[in-house]
Design a protein around this motif. Structure first.
Motif, PDB file in Angstrom:
ATOM      1  N   PHE A  16     -19.740   9.335 -16.259  1.00  0.00           N
ATOM      2  CA  PHE A  16     -21.449   9.924 -17.161  1.00  0.00           C
ATOM      3  C   PHE A  16     -21.348   7.761 -17.748  1.00  0.00           C
ATOM      4  CE2 PHE A  16     -20.745  13.571 -17.615  1.00  0.00           C
ATOM      5  CZ  PHE A  16     -21.372  13.611 -17.426  1.00  0.00           C
ATOM      6  N   PRO A  17     -22.612   7.732 -18.125  1.00  0.00           N
ATOM      7  CA  PRO A  17     -22.163   6.020 -18.844  1.00  0.00           C
ATOM      8  C   PRO A  17     -22.098   5.941 -20.422  1.00  0.00           C
ATOM      9  CG  PRO A  17     -25.172   6.781 -18.409  1.00  0.00           C
ATOM     10  CD  PRO A  17     -23.673   7.975 -17.785  1.00  0.00           C
ATOM     11  N   ALA A  18     -21.597   4.789 -21.063  1.00  0.00           N
ATOM     12  CA  ALA A  18     -20.945   4.623 -21.573  1.00  0.00           C
ATOM     13  C   ALA A  18     -21.654   4.832 -22.934  1.00  0.00           C
ATOM     14  CB  ALA A  18     -20.356   3.234 -22.105  1.00  0.00           C
ATOM     15  N   HIS A  19     -21.480   6.006 -24.127  1.00  0.00           N
ATOM     16  CA  HIS A  19     -22.250   6.043 -25.700  1.00  0.00           C
ATOM     17  C   HIS A  19     -22.930   5.143 -26.077  1.00  0.00           C
ATOM     18  CE1 HIS A  19     -23.895   7.675 -28.629  1.00  0.00           C
ATOM     19  NE2 HIS A  19     -22.794   7.280 -29.574  1.00  0.00           N
ATOM     20  N   ALA A  20     -23.625   4.557 -26.348  1.00  0.00           N
ATOM     21  CA  ALA A  20     -24.330   4.387 -26.931  1.00  0.00           C
ATOM     22  C   ALA A  20     -24.037   3.753 -28.849  1.00  0.00           C
ATOM     23  CB  ALA A  20     -26.118   3.598 -27.154  1.00  0.00           C
ATOM     24  N   GLU A  21     -23.654   3.562 -28.825  1.00  0.00           N
ATOM     25  CA  GLU A  21     -23.053   2.697 -30.430  1.00  0.00           C
ATOM     26  C   GLU A  21     -24.179   3.128 -31.514  1.00  0.00           C
ATOM     27  OE1 GLU A  21     -21.423   0.262 -33.545  1.00  0.00           O
ATOM     28  OE2 GLU A  21     -19.755   1.012 -32.440  1.00  0.00           O
ATOM     29  N   THR A  22     -24.473   3.982 -32.132  1.00  0.00           N
ATOM     30  CA  THR A  22     -25.749   4.212 -33.140  1.00  0.00           C
ATOM     31  C   THR A  22     -25.449   2.942 -33.953  1.00  0.00           C
ATOM     32  OG1 THR A  22     -25.144   6.822 -33.265  1.00  0.00           O
ATOM     33  CG2 THR A  22     -26.728   5.786 -35.031  1.00  0.00           C
ATOM     34  N   VAL A  23     -26.228   2.388 -34.481  1.00  0.00           N
ATOM     35  CA  VAL A  23     -27.402   1.601 -35.511  1.00  0.00           C
ATOM     36  C   VAL A  23     -27.992   1.501 -35.805  1.00  0.00           C
ATOM     37  CG1 VAL A  23     -26.139  -0.413 -33.647  1.00  0.00           C
ATOM     38  CG2 VAL A  23     -28.293   0.091 -33.754  1.00  0.00           C
ATOM     39  N   ASN A  24     -28.953   2.577 -36.194  1.00  0.00           N
ATOM     40  CA  ASN A  24     -30.035   2.785 -37.379  1.00  0.00           C
ATOM     41  C   ASN A  24     -29.448   3.646 -37.768  1.00  0.00           C
ATOM     42  OD1 ASN A  24     -31.918   0.177 -36.596  1.00  0.00           O
ATOM     43  ND2 ASN A  24     -32.148   1.942 -34.317  1.00  0.00           N
ATOM     44  N   CYS A  25     -28.815   3.304 -38.960  1.00  0.00           N
ATOM     45  CA  CYS A  25     -27.836   4.359 -39.388  1.00  0.00           C
ATOM     46  C   CYS A  25     -27.786   3.842 -40.852  1.00  0.00           C
ATOM     47  CB  CYS A  25     -26.265   5.500 -38.869  1.00  0.00           C
ATOM     48  SG  CYS A  25     -25.548   3.920 -38.047  1.00  0.00           S
ATOM     49  N   THR A  26     -26.656   4.899 -41.900  1.00  0.00           N
ATOM     50  CA  THR A  26     -26.049   3.944 -43.458  1.00  0.00           C
ATOM     51  C   THR A  26     -24.737   4.236 -42.902  1.00  0.00           C
ATOM     52  OG1 THR A  26     -27.892   5.418 -44.819  1.00  0.00           O
ATOM     53  CG2 THR A  26     -26.371   4.825 -45.374  1.00  0.00           C
ATOM     54  N   ASN A  27     -24.339   3.693 -43.108  1.00  0.00           N
ATOM     55  CA  ASN A  27     -22.486   3.220 -42.695  1.00  0.00           C
ATOM     56  C   ASN A  27     -21.942   4.267 -43.747  1.00  0.00           C
ATOM     57  OD1 ASN A  27     -20.058   2.123 -41.230  1.00  0.00           O
ATOM     58  ND2 ASN A  27     -20.683   0.433 -42.262  1.00  0.00           N
ATOM     59  N   LEU A  28     -21.017   5.670 -43.783  1.00  0.00           N
ATOM     60  CA  LEU A  28     -20.140   5.513 -44.848  1.00  0.00           C
ATOM     61  C   LEU A  28     -18.916   4.601 -44.447  1.00  0.00           C
ATOM     62  CD1 LEU A  28     -20.770   9.446 -43.520  1.00  0.00           C
ATOM     63  CD2 LEU A  28     -21.951   7.696 -45.156  1.00  0.00           C
ATOM     64  N   THR A  29     -18.967   4.198 -45.952  1.00  0.00           N
ATOM     65  CA  THR A  29     -17.464   3.210 -45.376  1.00  0.00           C
ATOM     66  C   THR A  29     -16.498   3.194 -46.559  1.00  0.00           C
ATOM     67  OG1 THR A  29     -18.412   1.652 -48.127  1.00  0.00           O
ATOM     68  CG2 THR A  29     -18.745   0.943 -45.136  1.00  0.00           C
ATOM     69  N   THR A  30     -16.621   4.226 -47.787  1.00  0.00           N
ATOM     70  CA  THR A  30     -15.297   4.247 -48.092  1.00  0.00           C
ATOM     71  C   THR A  30     -15.643   6.575 -48.523  1.00  0.00           C
ATOM     72  OG1 THR A  30     -16.937   4.846 -50.517  1.00  0.00           O
ATOM     73  CG2 THR A  30     -15.293   2.348 -48.925  1.00  0.00           C
ATOM     74  N   LEU A  31     -14.375   7.050 -48.784  1.00  0.00           N
ATOM     75  CA  LEU A  31     -14.078   8.423 -48.664  1.00  0.00           C
ATOM     76  C   LEU A  31     -13.657   8.829 -50.089  1.00  0.00           C
ATOM     77  CD1 LEU A  31     -12.610   9.602 -45.298  1.00  0.00           C
ATOM     78  CD2 LEU A  31     -14.988   9.043 -45.760  1.00  0.00           C
ATOM     79  N   PRO A  32     -13.957  10.079 -50.877  1.00  0.00           N
ATOM     80  CA  PRO A  32     -14.727  10.484 -50.018  1.00  0.00           C
ATOM     81  C   PRO A  32     -16.236  10.427 -50.389  1.00  0.00           C
ATOM     82  CG  PRO A  32     -14.110  11.972 -52.562  1.00  0.00           C
ATOM     83  CD  PRO A  32     -12.927   9.600 -52.300  1.00  0.00           C
ATOM     84  N   VAL A  33     -17.169  11.288 -50.054  1.00  0.00           N
ATOM     85  CA  VAL A  33     -18.712  10.945 -50.161  1.00  0.00           C
ATOM     86  C   VAL A  33     -18.977  11.906 -50.236  1.00  0.00           C
ATOM     87  CG1 VAL A  33     -18.515  10.002 -47.988  1.00  0.00           C
ATOM     88  CG2 VAL A  33     -20.059   9.398 -49.367  1.00  0.00           C
ATOM     89  N   THR A  34     -20.069  12.583 -50.420  1.00  0.00           N
ATOM     90  CA  THR A  34     -21.020  13.172 -51.134  1.00  0.00           C
ATOM     91  C   THR A  34     -22.741  12.577 -49.945  1.00  0.00           C
ATOM     92  OG1 THR A  34     -20.076  14.123 -51.912  1.00  0.00           O
ATOM     93  CG2 THR A  34     -22.624  15.095 -51.853  1.00  0.00           C
TER      94      THR A  34
END
Length: 278
Positions: A16-34
């Motif tokens: 299968f072709p490689a999965h394209a990274e989702t870019v139009n999104c909110t990046n989660l950088t720290t845990l925990p998060v709600t």
């Protein structure tokens, strides 16, 4: 990549072709998060936490997609006594989780309660201590996941004493997953590859379950009023039962390859084509 090239890669080369990274999104950088706002969230880096209870990522609203882009959501630092869920939601609708590598939690993902319409696909759940994947809710799909090395919790806590690779409640479809290496919790003896409860007319199709530990283990169990669940074209290995139906007519089995002492439980409806490895 256009459709012609993608088709050529699949037809000619079996890839299968490689999965394209989702870019139009909110990046989660720290845990925990709600997460309390509907939308698309993602990882663009590995993240981890050492918390021993609660959740790493909690979802407190409907219509949320989490795409980890292949990055790791880690909880190994909490140890085998952890009571933390990697991804958690309760009584929510339309949660999608894909392309995540979820490691070292009590439950890799726990979509609990009422609701439904969830999609959990193309993830790796590795080294979670009690349940790799739990999904409740009608119309949900669990597809294309690798659930690897689940078990070993030193905290029985609340719940069953059985380690489960995948556990579902409601009319779900469980398709094309690999469950391997499920081992008991400490002081327990039982393991289940795939558990299916409260499911009417759902499906368990094309899954591969093997490497179950413990003195009592079952590859697929249909329990808690499961009724007419279609179990088709799976490869199932369990020392006690390859396919166990708690209630008469709970499952309709066709074209499965079974390896176990028990084979196909008599409560299951045999629709033919099931092969028991001698």
């Amino acid at each position: 990549m256009n459709r012609i090239v993608a088709f050529f890669l699949l037809a000619c080369c079996g890839v299968f072709p490689a999965h394209a990274e989702t870019v139009n999104c909110t990046n989660l950088t720290t845990l925990p998060v709600t997460i309390s706002t509907q939308g698309v969230y993602c990882l663009k880096q590995d993240v981890s936490t050492a918390i021993t209870s609660g959740f790493a990522i909690g979802i407190a609203t409907n219509n949320v997609t989490i795409d980890c882009n292949g990055y790791k959501l880690g909880g190994l630092a909490a140890g085998d006594n952890t009571m933390t869920a990697g991804i958690y939601a309760n009584n929510r609708l339309n949660i999608t989780v894909r392309n995540c590598n979820v490691r070292g939690f009590r439950q890799g993902i726990n979509l609990a309660g009422t609701g439904g319409g969830h999609v959990v696909e193309n993830n790796r759940f590795d080294g979670n201590t009690y349940i790799g994947v739990h999904v409740s809710g009608d119309g949900s799909l669990i597809r294309g996941n690798l659930v690897f090395a689940t078990g070993g919790s030193t905290n029985l806590g609340q719940g069953l004493a059985t380690t489960l690779g995948i556990d579902s409640r409601g009319a779900t479809n469980i398709i094309d997953n690999t469950v391997w290496g499920t081992t008991p919790m400490v002081t327990a003896t039982t393991t289940t590859g795939i558990g299916v409860g409260d499911n009417v007319d759902g499906t368990v199709i094309g899954n591969r379950v093997s490497g179950l530990g413990g003195t009592s283990n079952r590859a697929v169990v249909l329990y808690a009023s499961a009724d007419r669940v279609r179990v088709v074209n799976n490869s199932l290995s369990g020392a006690s039962w390859a396919l166990d139906c708690d209630d008469a007519g709970g499952g309709v089995a066709k074209d499965n390859t079974l390896e176990s002492g028990g084979g196909l439980d008599g409560n299951c409806l045999d629709a033919g084509g099931n092969f028991l490895i001698p």
